[in-house]
Design an enzyme around this catalytic site. Structure first.
Site, short mmCIF file in Angstrom:
data_model
loop_
_atom_site.label_atom_id
_atom_site.label_comp_id
_atom_site.label_asym_id
_atom_site.label_seq_id
_atom_site.Cartn_x
_atom_site.Cartn_y
_atom_site.Cartn_z
N LYS A 50 0.83 -1.22 0.00
CA LYS A 50 0.00 0.00 0.00
C LYS A 50 0.86 1.26 0.00
O LYS A 50 0.37 2.34 -0.27
CB LYS A 50 -0.93 -0.01 1.22
CG LYS A 50 -1.96 -1.16 1.17
CD LYS A 50 -2.91 -1.10 2.34
CE LYS A 50 -2.29 -1.56 3.64
NZ LYS A 50 -1.94 -3.00 3.67
N PHE A 79 13.08 -5.60 3.71
CA PHE A 79 14.08 -6.37 4.46
C PHE A 79 13.41 -7.19 5.55
O PHE A 79 13.65 -8.41 5.67
CB PHE A 79 15.13 -5.40 5.02
CG PHE A 79 15.86 -5.84 6.25
CD1 PHE A 79 16.46 -7.08 6.34
CD2 PHE A 79 15.99 -4.97 7.34
CE1 PHE A 79 17.15 -7.47 7.49
CE2 PHE A 79 16.67 -5.35 8.48
CZ PHE A 79 17.25 -6.60 8.56
N ASP A 111 11.04 -12.20 7.68
CA ASP A 111 9.91 -12.65 8.48
C ASP A 111 9.19 -13.82 7.82
O ASP A 111 8.78 -14.78 8.49
CB ASP A 111 8.94 -11.48 8.70
CG ASP A 111 7.87 -11.79 9.74
OD1 ASP A 111 8.23 -12.09 10.89
OD2 ASP A 111 6.68 -11.74 9.40
N ASP A 163 8.60 -17.43 9.53
CA ASP A 163 7.24 -17.93 9.77
C ASP A 163 6.83 -19.05 8.82
O ASP A 163 5.70 -19.55 8.90
CB ASP A 163 6.22 -16.78 9.63
CG ASP A 163 6.34 -15.76 10.75
OD1 ASP A 163 7.01 -16.07 11.75
OD2 ASP A 163 5.74 -14.67 10.62
N ARG A 172 2.67 -13.56 0.00
CA ARG A 172 2.84 -12.18 0.47
C ARG A 172 2.35 -11.28 -0.65
O ARG A 172 2.78 -11.42 -1.79
CB ARG A 172 4.31 -11.91 0.78
CG ARG A 172 4.67 -10.46 1.05
CD ARG A 172 4.13 -9.97 2.36
NE ARG A 172 4.71 -10.65 3.51
CZ ARG A 172 4.36 -10.40 4.77
NH1 ARG A 172 3.43 -9.48 5.03
NH2 ARG A 172 4.91 -11.06 5.77
N ASP A 218 8.38 -11.82 19.39
CA ASP A 218 7.33 -12.45 18.59
C ASP A 218 7.66 -13.91 18.29
O ASP A 218 6.82 -14.79 18.46
CB ASP A 218 7.15 -11.67 17.29
CG ASP A 218 6.00 -12.19 16.45
OD1 ASP A 218 4.97 -12.59 17.03
OD2 ASP A 218 6.12 -12.19 15.21
N LYS A 275 7.96 -4.28 17.55
CA LYS A 275 7.95 -4.89 16.22
C LYS A 275 7.19 -4.04 15.20
O LYS A 275 7.50 -4.07 14.01
CB LYS A 275 7.33 -6.28 16.27
CG LYS A 275 7.42 -6.99 14.93
CD LYS A 275 6.78 -8.36 14.93
CE LYS A 275 6.83 -8.94 13.53
NZ LYS A 275 6.16 -10.24 13.41
N PHE A 300 -3.17 -0.96 14.85
CA PHE A 300 -2.86 -1.57 13.56
C PHE A 300 -2.52 -3.06 13.71
O PHE A 300 -2.98 -3.90 12.94
CB PHE A 300 -1.69 -0.82 12.92
CG PHE A 300 -1.21 -1.39 11.62
CD1 PHE A 300 -1.82 -1.05 10.43
CD2 PHE A 300 -0.11 -2.26 11.58
CE1 PHE A 300 -1.36 -1.56 9.21
CE2 PHE A 300 0.35 -2.77 10.38
CZ PHE A 300 -0.28 -2.43 9.19
N ASP A 307 -4.36 -6.35 12.44
CA ASP A 307 -3.65 -7.35 11.63
C ASP A 307 -3.91 -8.76 12.14
O ASP A 307 -4.11 -9.69 11.35
CB ASP A 307 -2.15 -7.05 11.67
CG ASP A 307 -1.49 -7.18 10.31
OD1 ASP A 307 -2.08 -6.71 9.32
OD2 ASP A 307 -0.39 -7.75 10.24
N ASP A 308 -3.91 -8.92 13.45
CA ASP A 308 -4.14 -10.24 14.04
C ASP A 308 -5.55 -10.75 13.72
O ASP A 308 -5.75 -11.92 13.42
CB ASP A 308 -3.96 -10.18 15.56
CG ASP A 308 -2.53 -9.90 15.98
OD1 ASP A 308 -1.63 -9.93 15.11
OD2 ASP A 308 -2.31 -9.63 17.18
#
Length: 361
Positions: free
Chosen positions: A55, A95, A100, A104, A109, A172, A203, A247, A251-252
């Protein structure tokens, strides 16, 4: 969302930076033309795949911040400078995301395979690519701002924010401890709102919100050691911590409930045993039988188990709780923003809040 003209002008600056980096590769000494061309071909694919495409709110926020602080339309030089700084925030994001996604074991993505999942990239290459993406920030910053009076301050903002974000990433990814390289049994006692808030602050809040605002302040000459500067940076930080927590909780919730085709990725927080807002709230509310659902299924790569956890979230009405929280945060942000001086600086935070309020992806 930015209009097409905003995007076109911003993306033109990305192309400028990409061209400079490719030129740096072309000018590397003691490499054959064949090796140089291989590097150029590879990073000419890597950069547009990993850096633009989101975005771009973080980057556009720098431009917006400089505009409101200047209180006028930017000159061509000011726009270019602000856009370069904005793209360096997007570079930092790239980066972090490349690394990440590997940590994960994510699949997609922005609606496409994660970079490490692209054919012929490999996980080993992608780890190195994440490090190179980080280095490109400092190459570009030095190239364009070495003679700027705020160069050291700009440099330190990126260094400090990278450290803060990596601390948050550690919190995290270590929600469940490891022993001898293997995941230890799930310890639900580690999933607390206190731990969650610390993770989110480091984070998400600093690099997703505060960095863009602080870069605008720094570029415009606000000294963080002066009385006026201290007050402005502190007000920016206060608002950004609230915005960042809002935010991340958003996101969660989207990770668990938004369709992948809308979200642009397949959520994996449950499988990855993430210390998310949803599991922290659930653990405050569950009875013994409901807790057993989390004990049996949270942190396991089992589609049926993941679905049972999501059903538990619905049973606990966590989505409804989130919507109530969202309205509370909107009110809290509005009140905090209204107290910021100078008044024109409020427009930056209204811009940010407008970008995330009730977002769907």
């Amino acid at each position: 969302m930015p209009n097409s003209k905003d995007k076109e002008a911003f993306l033109a600056v990305y192309k400028l930076i990409e061209g400079e980096i490719v030129s740096d590769i072309r000018n590397l000494p003691a490499l054959s033309d064949g090796v140089k061309q291989q590097l150029i071909d590879y990073y000419s694919e890597c950069l547009p795949y990993t850096v633009p495409g989101g975005k771009m709110t973080r980057g556009l926020t720098v431009i917006k911040g400089v505009e409101v602080l200047r209180g006028r339309e930017l000159t061509e030089k000011e726009y270019k400078d602000a856009a370069i700084l904005g793209w360096l925030v997007e570079w930092l994001q790239a980066f972090f995301l490349v690394a990440d996604d590997i940590m994960d074991a994510s699949i997609t993505r922005r609606g496409s395979p994660c970079w490490y999942k692209v054919p012929n990239v490999t996980q080993d290459n992608a780890i190195n690519d994440a490090l190179i993406l980080e280095n490109m920030i400092y190459q570009t910053l030095r190239r364009h701002f070495k003679s700027h009076p705020s160069y050291v301050q700009l440099l330190e903002l990126f260094i400090d924010t990278t450290f803060q974000t990596e601390v948050g990433q550690h919190i995290d990814t270590n929600g469940t401890p490891y022993a001898d390289g293997k995941r230890a049994p799930l310890d639900l006692s580690r999933f607390t709102l206190d731990r969650y808030q610390g993770c989110v602050r480091y984070k998400t809040c600093y690099y997703s919100f505060y960095l863009s605002c602080a870069l605008a302040l720094s570029y415009c000459g606000y000294d963080p050691e002066s009385d006026e500067g201290k007050a402005l940076y502190k007000k920016a930080e206060d608002v950004c911590m609230i915005l960042g927590e809002y935010f991340q909780i958003q996101d969660d919730v989207l990770d668990a409930f938004a369709p992948p085709e809308v979200l642009g990725k397949i959520g994996t927080d449950i499988e990855d045993a993430k210390c998310s807002w949803l599991v922290c709230k659930a653990l405050e509310l569950v009875n013994d039988d409901q807790r057993k659902v989390l004990v049996d299924h949270y942190g396991k790569h089992d589609p049926e188990g993941v679905q049972k956890v999501k059903e538990l979230y619905k049973e606990l009405k966590l989505e409804e709780m989130y919507h109530a929280y969202e309205e509370e945060q909107k009110t809290a942000c509005d009140e905090l923003i209204s107290k910021i001086e100078p008044e024109n600086f409020q427009e930056l935070f209204k811009f940010l809040l407008g970008k995330i309020y009730k977002r769907q992806k």
